[in-house]
Design an enzyme around this catalytic site. Structure first.
Site, PDB file in Angstrom:
ATOM      1  N   ASP A  21      21.318-122.482 -18.364  1.00  0.00           N
ATOM      2  CA  ASP A  21      20.189-122.165 -17.450  1.00  0.00           C
ATOM      3  C   ASP A  21      19.355-121.276 -18.469  1.00  0.00           C
ATOM      4  O   ASP A  21      18.091-121.434 -18.260  1.00  0.00           O
ATOM      5  CB  ASP A  21      20.559-121.528 -16.445  1.00  0.00           C
ATOM      6  CG  ASP A  21      21.734-122.235 -15.692  1.00  0.00           C
ATOM      7  OD1 ASP A  21      21.718-123.312 -15.948  1.00  0.00           O
ATOM      8  OD2 ASP A  21      22.502-121.667 -15.178  1.00  0.00           O
TER       9      ASP A  21
ATOM     10  N   LYS B 277      17.110-125.307 -14.489  1.00  0.00           N
ATOM     11  CA  LYS B 277      17.423-124.326 -13.441  1.00  0.00           C
ATOM     12  C   LYS B 277      16.252-122.985 -13.718  1.00  0.00           C
ATOM     13  O   LYS B 277      15.888-122.486 -14.749  1.00  0.00           O
ATOM     14  CB  LYS B 277      18.633-123.653 -13.450  1.00  0.00           C
ATOM     15  CG  LYS B 277      19.643-124.745 -12.961  1.00  0.00           C
ATOM     16  CD  LYS B 277      20.862-124.200 -12.983  1.00  0.00           C
ATOM     17  CE  LYS B 277      21.831-125.239 -12.215  1.00  0.00           C
ATOM     18  NZ  LYS B 277      23.233-124.801 -12.077  1.00  0.00           N
TER      19      LYS B 277
END
Length: 213
Positions: free
Chosen positions: A133, A161
């Site tokens: 992420d 994300k």
């Protein structure tokens, strides 16, 4: 929004609950293991086709596609297939070759301290906290790829994300920007389960407990 902005992905808001499971078909044995259909398969496919158009616009004649296994295999396969279809239906055709590399940095829903990079031409072992992420995994992979001295590198990711220090700047073509949920399906797994889901779904607490190792 300009073309560069659209390449950075469709933004899914933090409060998006997803669609009810009753609206879609999915493997029945996952009924209690997923909370909702977060991104339906048809929406995924349409977005992947659009990403393929961006790739066609940015490259001239041939490309090498490096597919990151295992979670990226469906995205890669669909992206390459759309490149072929677009080429057949236009006066521009990209000669496309595909190589595969495998990364493993998650256990259950947590990033581990070790990142394994396994490729057909090289076998490497890297230490360091590997969090997809925030881009640490991608930075390590790009450093590995640069040892082969490519002329140009572009990164395509189906999902980015939305977390502190998120990795959107490392990704040239993004399908969707999503909140920090652990999602499964469309080849994304939880301890090797859920790869057979066509939709991208949010895993439930029951699912996490059932398949925890």
């Amino acid at each position: 929004m300009d073309n560069a902005g659209m390449k950075k992905g469709i933004v899914i808001k933090d409060d998006w609950p997803g669609y009810s499971l009753d609206l879609f078909t999915y493997p029945e044995h996952y009924h209690d293991d997923i909370e909702s259909v977060y991104i339906p398969h048809g929406v995924i496919m349409n977005r992947v086709e659009r990403l393929a158009r961006y790739v066609m616009d940015d490259f001239e004649d041939n490309i090498m596609v490096l597919c990151v296994l295992k979670g990226g295999y469906k995205f890669c396969a669909d992206l390459v297939e759309f490149l072929k279809v677009l080429g057949r239906n236009s006066n521009k055709y990209l000669e496309t070759r595909v190589e595969f590399i495998r990364l493993k940095s998650y256990q259950n829903d947590q990033s581990t301290e070790e990142l394994h990079i396994i490729g057909s031409r090289d076998l490497s072992f890297l230490r360091g906290k590997a969090i997809v992420d925030t881009g640490k995994t991608m930075k390590a992979l790009l450093k590995h790829v640069e040892t082969f001295e490519p002329k140009m590198v572009k990164v395509s990711g189906l999902l980015v994300k939305r977390v502190p220090n998120m990795a959107d700047s490392l990704t040239d073509y993004v399908g969707f920007e999503i909140p920090n949920h652990f999602v499964v399906g469309y080849a994304l797994d939880y301890n090797e389960y859920f790869r057979d889901l066509n939709h991208i779904c949010v895993i439930s607490k029951t699912g996490k407990m059932k398949y925890k190792v």
